[in-house]
Design a protein around this motif. Sequence first.
Motif, mmCIF file in Angstrom:
data_model
loop_
_atom_site.group_PDB
_atom_site.id
_atom_site.type_symbol
_atom_site.label_atom_id
_atom_site.label_comp_id
_atom_site.label_asym_id
_atom_site.label_seq_id
_atom_site.Cartn_x
_atom_site.Cartn_y
_atom_site.Cartn_z
ATOM 1 N N LYS B 284 0.845 -1.186 0.000
ATOM 2 C CA LYS B 284 0.000 0.000 0.000
ATOM 3 C C LYS B 284 0.888 1.245 0.000
ATOM 4 C CE LYS B 284 -3.575 2.448 0.357
ATOM 5 N NZ LYS B 284 -4.785 2.704 -0.229
ATOM 6 N N ILE B 285 0.448 2.261 -0.759
ATOM 7 C CA ILE B 285 1.179 3.539 -0.763
ATOM 8 C C ILE B 285 0.565 4.427 0.312
ATOM 9 C CG2 ILE B 285 1.764 5.589 -2.100
ATOM 10 C CD1 ILE B 285 1.427 3.721 -4.617
ATOM 11 N N VAL B 286 1.403 4.899 1.218
ATOM 12 C CA VAL B 286 0.928 5.705 2.340
ATOM 13 C C VAL B 286 1.685 7.026 2.359
ATOM 14 C CG1 VAL B 286 0.603 5.787 4.830
ATOM 15 C CG2 VAL B 286 0.517 3.596 3.655
ATOM 16 N N THR B 287 0.953 8.130 2.467
ATOM 17 C CA THR B 287 1.602 9.429 2.645
ATOM 18 C C THR B 287 1.816 9.635 4.137
ATOM 19 O OG1 THR B 287 0.491 10.319 0.710
ATOM 20 C CG2 THR B 287 1.402 11.911 2.253
ATOM 21 N N VAL B 288 3.059 9.814 4.541
ATOM 22 C CA VAL B 288 3.361 10.063 5.948
ATOM 23 C C VAL B 288 3.694 11.546 6.058
ATOM 24 C CG1 VAL B 288 4.760 9.380 7.913
ATOM 25 C CG2 VAL B 288 4.296 7.744 6.083
ATOM 26 N N SER B 289 2.838 12.292 6.768
ATOM 27 C CA SER B 289 3.015 13.745 6.761
ATOM 28 C C SER B 289 2.436 14.350 8.034
ATOM 29 C CB SER B 289 2.343 14.327 5.513
ATOM 30 O OG SER B 289 2.674 15.670 5.347
ATOM 31 N N GLY B 290 2.371 15.667 8.065
ATOM 32 C CA GLY B 290 1.846 16.360 9.227
ATOM 33 C C GLY B 290 2.960 17.065 9.991
ATOM 34 N N SER B 291 2.537 17.990 10.838
ATOM 35 C CA SER B 291 3.521 18.832 11.532
ATOM 36 C C SER B 291 4.420 18.029 12.467
ATOM 37 C CB SER B 291 2.794 19.914 12.324
ATOM 38 O OG SER B 291 1.874 19.307 13.215
ATOM 39 N N LYS B 297 7.037 11.939 3.737
ATOM 40 C CA LYS B 297 7.368 11.132 2.550
ATOM 41 C C LYS B 297 6.131 10.397 2.049
ATOM 42 C CE LYS B 297 12.130 9.836 3.679
ATOM 43 N NZ LYS B 297 12.973 8.762 4.206
ATOM 44 N N ASN B 298 6.239 9.905 0.807
ATOM 45 C CA ASN B 298 5.285 8.904 0.311
ATOM 46 C C ASN B 298 5.992 7.565 0.361
ATOM 47 O OD1 ASN B 298 3.147 10.745 -0.669
ATOM 48 N ND2 ASN B 298 4.795 11.451 -1.994
ATOM 49 N N ILE B 299 5.405 6.605 1.033
ATOM 50 C CA ILE B 299 6.084 5.333 1.242
ATOM 51 C C ILE B 299 5.190 4.191 0.787
ATOM 52 C CG2 ILE B 299 6.990 3.754 2.997
ATOM 53 C CD1 ILE B 299 7.853 6.108 4.598
ATOM 54 N N GLU B 300 5.769 3.230 0.068
ATOM 55 C CA GLU B 300 5.040 2.007 -0.234
ATOM 56 C C GLU B 300 5.548 0.930 0.718
ATOM 57 O OE1 GLU B 300 5.252 0.471 -4.245
ATOM 58 O OE2 GLU B 300 3.333 -0.526 -3.967
ATOM 59 N N CYS B 301 4.624 0.255 1.393
ATOM 60 C CA CYS B 301 5.035 -0.711 2.411
ATOM 61 C C CYS B 301 4.121 -1.928 2.356
ATOM 62 C CB CYS B 301 4.956 -0.058 3.792
ATOM 63 S SG CYS B 301 3.299 0.346 4.276
ATOM 64 N N PRO B 302 4.558 -3.055 2.920
ATOM 65 C CA PRO B 302 3.675 -4.218 2.977
ATOM 66 C C PRO B 302 2.470 -3.916 3.868
ATOM 67 C CG PRO B 302 5.948 -4.812 3.509
ATOM 68 C CD PRO B 302 5.879 -3.324 3.500
ATOM 69 N N ILE B 303 1.325 -4.485 3.496
ATOM 70 C CA ILE B 303 0.144 -4.388 4.362
ATOM 71 C C ILE B 303 0.509 -5.019 5.711
ATOM 72 C CG2 ILE B 303 -2.233 -5.256 4.674
ATOM 73 C CD1 ILE B 303 -2.363 -3.520 2.320
ATOM 74 N N GLY B 304 0.093 -4.387 6.777
ATOM 75 C CA GLY B 304 0.388 -4.946 8.093
ATOM 76 C C GLY B 304 1.609 -4.320 8.753
ATOM 77 N N THR B 305 2.302 -3.432 8.055
ATOM 78 C CA THR B 305 3.446 -2.747 8.656
ATOM 79 C C THR B 305 2.965 -1.869 9.806
ATOM 80 O OG1 THR B 305 4.487 -2.653 6.487
ATOM 81 C CG2 THR B 305 5.360 -1.174 8.180
ATOM 82 N N PRO B 306 3.536 -2.007 11.009
ATOM 83 C CA PRO B 306 3.133 -1.094 12.082
ATOM 84 C C PRO B 306 3.475 0.343 11.696
ATOM 85 C CG PRO B 306 4.420 -2.935 12.930
ATOM 86 C CD PRO B 306 4.530 -2.984 11.445
ATOM 87 N N VAL B 307 2.581 1.279 12.028
ATOM 88 C CA VAL B 307 2.805 2.648 11.551
ATOM 89 C C VAL B 307 4.060 3.256 12.161
ATOM 90 C CG1 VAL B 307 0.389 3.051 11.008
ATOM 91 C CG2 VAL B 307 1.243 3.679 13.255
ATOM 92 N N SER B 308 4.502 2.720 13.310
ATOM 93 C CA SER B 308 5.733 3.266 13.896
ATOM 94 C C SER B 308 6.906 3.079 12.932
ATOM 95 C CB SER B 308 6.018 2.594 15.239
ATOM 96 O OG SER B 308 6.025 1.197 15.094
ATOM 97 N N CYS B 309 6.909 1.978 12.138
ATOM 98 C CA CYS B 309 7.971 1.760 11.150
ATOM 99 C C CYS B 309 7.953 2.851 10.090
ATOM 100 C CB CYS B 309 7.809 0.413 10.468
ATOM 101 S SG CYS B 309 8.033 -0.973 11.566
ATOM 102 N N LEU B 310 6.725 3.305 9.718
ATOM 103 C CA LEU B 310 6.620 4.372 8.727
ATOM 104 C C LEU B 310 7.214 5.662 9.268
ATOM 105 C CD1 LEU B 310 2.980 3.913 7.358
ATOM 106 C CD2 LEU B 310 5.103 3.111 6.358
ATOM 107 N N PHE B 311 6.881 5.959 10.516
ATOM 108 C CA PHE B 311 7.413 7.195 11.107
ATOM 109 C C PHE B 311 8.926 7.116 11.225
ATOM 110 C CE2 PHE B 311 3.026 7.588 13.075
ATOM 111 C CZ PHE B 311 2.645 8.607 12.230
ATOM 112 N N ASP B 312 9.432 5.919 11.601
ATOM 113 C CA ASP B 312 10.878 5.771 11.705
ATOM 114 C C ASP B 312 11.548 6.044 10.361
ATOM 115 O OD1 ASP B 312 11.049 5.295 14.362
ATOM 116 O OD2 ASP B 312 10.955 3.107 14.204
ATOM 117 N N ALA B 313 10.901 5.602 9.290
ATOM 118 C CA ALA B 313 11.469 5.820 7.959
ATOM 119 C C ALA B 313 11.446 7.297 7.574
ATOM 120 C CB ALA B 313 10.695 5.005 6.933
ATOM 121 N N CYS B 314 10.671 8.077 8.314
ATOM 122 C CA CYS B 314 10.564 9.510 8.019
ATOM 123 C C CYS B 314 11.284 10.334 9.082
ATOM 124 C CB CYS B 314 9.106 9.938 7.938
ATOM 125 S SG CYS B 314 8.234 9.153 6.596
ATOM 126 N N GLY B 315 12.232 9.736 9.749
ATOM 127 C CA GLY B 315 13.016 10.489 10.725
ATOM 128 C C GLY B 315 12.373 10.570 12.092
#
Lengths: 336, 460
Positions: B284-291, B297-315
């Motif tokens: 799934k393509i997920v936009t990780v954004s906000g203040s 970033k825009n990130i493509e990740c496997p379904i089921g990825t904990p959202v904390s992993c997405l935030f980690d990928a965005c610093g």
Amino acid sequence: MTDYKNLKLIATSSPHIRGNETTRSIMLDVIIALCPALLFACFNFGFRALTVTAVSVIGCVFWEWLYRKLMKKPQSVGDLSAVVTGMLLAFVSPVTIPYWMILVGGFFSIILVKQLFGGIGCNFVNPALAGRAILLASYAGTMTSWIDPISNKAALIGSNADAVTTATPMALLKSGAMESLPSLPNMFVGSIAGSLGEVSAIALLLGGAYLIWRKVINWQTPVAYIATVAVLTFLFPRYGTNVEWMLYNVLGGGLMLGAFFMATDYATSPVTKKGQLIFGVGCGLFTVMIRYFGSYNEGVCYSIMVMNLFVALIDKHTKPARFGVVKSDKKEAAAK
Amino acid sequence: MAQAFFGGVHPHDMKAATNEKAIEQLAPPAEVVIPMSMHFGAPCTPLVKAGDHVKVGQKIGEFRGLGAPIHASVSGKVKVVEPRPYSMGGNMMSVVIENDFQDELSEEVQAPANPDALTVDEMVELVKNAGIVGMGGATFPTHVKISGGIGKVDTVIINGAECEPYITGDHRTMLERPEEIIGGATYLAKMFGVDRVIIGVEDNKQNGIDAMNKVIAEKKAPVVVEALRCRYPQGGEKQLCQAITGKQVPPGGLPSNIGCAVFNINTTCAIYRAITQGMPVVRKIVTVSGSGVVEPKNIECPIGTPVSCLFDACGGLKEGTYKLVMGGPMMGMAQYTADVPVGKGTGAMLAFCENEEQTVAHPQCIRCGKCVAACPMHLEPLFMYQYASRDMLDELNDAHIMDCMECGACAYACPARMHLTHMFKYGKQKLKDKQMAEKAAAEAKKAAEAAKAEKEVAAK
């Protein structure tokens, strides 16, 4: 890296963002829009116009603060709506009004009309107009003595003790004394006798245009109101020519102040644009009827208050068409 | 420019943070948590148990009734099958897979020999087996929409409005994978038997429109792109239909009632991948954004990825982050933990650390009517709020609260900061509960009467 286990998160319903407009910013816009008329009043009637307005504002804010304090309700003076009511109350009073009297008016406006019904948004008639109506009924003499700004020019700065009084254009219109009326340019600019903030059509138009531009008010109410008065007075003139009669009626008697600042009061006007059109037309009808057939010279104040009472009815019958239901469907359903 | 819908608001789109950033692939997460409910309908039954080895694309959840199957998004060992927190609040039975980082593709994933020779039924079957649901967030099973719409639908619309602020996943897909969108749209045209598909795109994505038009011209595809006015909620299904066809979906109805079917951009891509490669929905393509996000970033990740992993990928998250929102800021769900996984309908993950919410202590309605002007469903939110807050359920029903789609436009526009949408969610639930209770009571009464009549007959 972020410690996700110890985030202090809140979970609330969407939406998670809000627009920038607040009740306070809207009230501030209204205050700004009233400033040209206030400035002109100072020029026309002297410094006292400013002190009367200031006393009225302070009074209204004080009454609001006191009521909320005594009733142990959350403090609401910060929304600035009491400031607007104070300014409007001063604007519909003669500049010669004693200070104590305008404080009494503020008491009626804020406590009796607004707070006892639940505060902002809950009053069913316009607080400033109701305050004025009560003052007019209680102190008819003082509330209807108008100083003549032209003959008083020199004496105006400071005191109004020995001011020369005169009739308002509306009184002259009523009696048909067309020859004693001020010139139309004076009517437009506002060098005429009348309530403190109602005299200058141009200053009020400026403020009204600002409110429409800022999307604080819709054009529907003021345009429908003024147009109704204009059309009716043009069609049925009493004295003078059609156009002359119409212009005096449109520019005089606080119509501009009423149409842009009083009839558009959120709490006491319909919520849909269609309703606002009907409301404006109703205000215009009652204004002309009071001016033609009533014992009062001018009808703006009472016509708006009467129409305020129709708001719930208008709202009930001007609901937006339900999404997905076209007129032919309705007819079919009715036929069945 | 297409015809407009009534109402709506125009929030700051906040898309500049990510709309020029290419879709990044997330470093494979060590563990994925796949909830058994990522669709509209009853949850799936898990097909695997702890200790099983699974491969990418293997079916691990089967649906009953209305729904879509669920597939493993990484290869590895099933660690546990247990309830875990998920995006809709509370816990949901989930399959937790320990990633072996081998990315082995399951034998179940078979590309059709000649995708262009498939019959309509075969294509629908592929869509069904791929577990495709509405990826804009509604998560309605796509195969149901297609099979239910064939014959009724004459206007197929691809929803590229992406009207929620912050989200740029669809926009990036238009720029980076236009051939998938156009390919998927072409298959949709084939399935529905229509001679053209309309892609509606808000006019703030001109380069996306151009990219798709280029592919359409190259492939001579039966697709047209229509620019839409930038106005929230342009991407609401009913509003999109209204903007493109001028017709309004009747109350309680679906777009198919007016001959429309609407598919999201990424749903269309998923349809393309299912028909050409037999590939189920596993990414799934997920936009990780906000203040609150350090580097959006825009990130493509496997379904089921904990959202904390997405935030980690965005610093990571900034100090003072107070809200995590899955989805857009207007309709997304606030999360109480960063453990929730990305689902099929997750288009964005937002973190806020500034005063985005702008709540006030004691909101009081000033009757300004701005909510009435903003409501795209022609409702009067201020009155509905009064009814809901006083539990006046009959009045709520008469005010058509069930037409409310909770888009949040009224609450956004409200200068008094009333909690309008919140109160409508409450009111709708109350009304549903009451109607259910009444139905149950009526049925019980009927049953009792029938029993009584039976007794009387027996007595005679």
